[in-house]
Design a protein around this motif. Sequence first.
Motif, short mmCIF file in Angstrom:
data_model
loop_
_atom_site.label_atom_id
_atom_site.label_comp_id
_atom_site.label_asym_id
_atom_site.label_seq_id
_atom_site.Cartn_x
_atom_site.Cartn_y
_atom_site.Cartn_z
N THR A 54 0.83 -1.21 0.00
CA THR A 54 0.00 0.00 0.00
C THR A 54 0.87 1.25 0.00
N ASP A 55 1.86 1.27 0.88
CA ASP A 55 2.76 2.43 0.96
C ASP A 55 3.59 2.58 -0.32
N ALA A 58 1.56 4.17 -3.13
CA ALA A 58 1.38 5.60 -2.83
C ALA A 58 2.65 6.38 -3.14
N ALA A 129 -4.81 -0.56 -3.82
CA ALA A 129 -3.97 0.62 -3.97
C ALA A 129 -4.06 1.21 -5.37
#
Length: 360
Positions: A54-55, A58, A129
């Motif tokens: 997810t990070d 992003a 995501a």
Amino acid sequence: MNAGRLGGLLGISLPVVQGPFGGGLSSVALAAAVSEGGGLGSYGAHLLAPDEITDLVAELKARTARPFAVNLWVPQEDETRSWPDLAELAPHIRRLRPYHDALGLPPLAAGDLAPVPDFDAQVDALLAAGPPVVSFVMGPPPARVVAEARRLGIRVLGTATTVDEAVALERAGVDAVVASGADAGGHRGAFLRPVRESLVGTFSLVPQVADAVGVPVVAAGGIADGRGMAAALALGADAVQIGTAFLATRESGASPAHKRALGSPEARTTVLTRLFSGRTARGIANRFVRDMAAYEDAVPPYPVQSALMQSIRREAGERGRADLGSLWAGQAAPLTTADLAARDYLTRLLEDFHRARRRA
């Protein structure tokens, strides 16, 4: 330059895909640089936990507004999902003790080994995501993944090492097939037959795959300069995927020792080995590979062997011990140039490509 069918599909302006690297070799900086340069930057995420994925997506979205891909490994049936007990692991740990000692590492204990992240949780996090492209190796992505990606407008790439695998991927619904020849560095993605029966060279594989499937084909393996790119496109590929040459660029996560090895005379000799991960991969033959050659068939399967070797791989990279680390490299490694920025490499690649086309 016109990126053809793949450009229209993925929204890229150059028919160039950066190969995804796992094990810390990928970097956000590299993927973003390739995407900003007009190609498709990629990041290998098969060892990342769902929240890390997810990070990652992003961060990539923050670094580039252009399309990029995130890659996962499809689990295979022959891979152990339950960890061996200490008695089973003991001989494998003893075998590695001299290398732990050489690197100043403490002896391994069974409790030091962690299983790989759950694939279903990884892929759920990845789809949520919303990267522009997802890519897979080691098998067709599950039907539910393809359906959800299509619903979300995410493009799906799959990797084949044989014609039969390419046909299976098209039937599974992928948007494009990466035809990965035996020349390629890193892990082999064979999934229908054993690796030893799936070693087709890139320039034999690409035209056969192009004849067998209707989706765009990306040629991968043994392509490091414009001559290889021109040859792949002439054989029916819609684009090329380049791994080793991007691994040598400044932005990659490879250690300085690994990057130096790629352009060295030692890179003329690469081998297929299971010693570093339990899955077959192509890399430069070094002291560790030669010392341990007798145990190729004895090491446990992925992901157990990968966990056993994790601290050795990491410490060897940090200490510049090219003799003990995993030096993943394709057979075109001697054609790479060290210490180029990724954008400069792309520029050189395209200049070489146009020269090769003019000569032809």
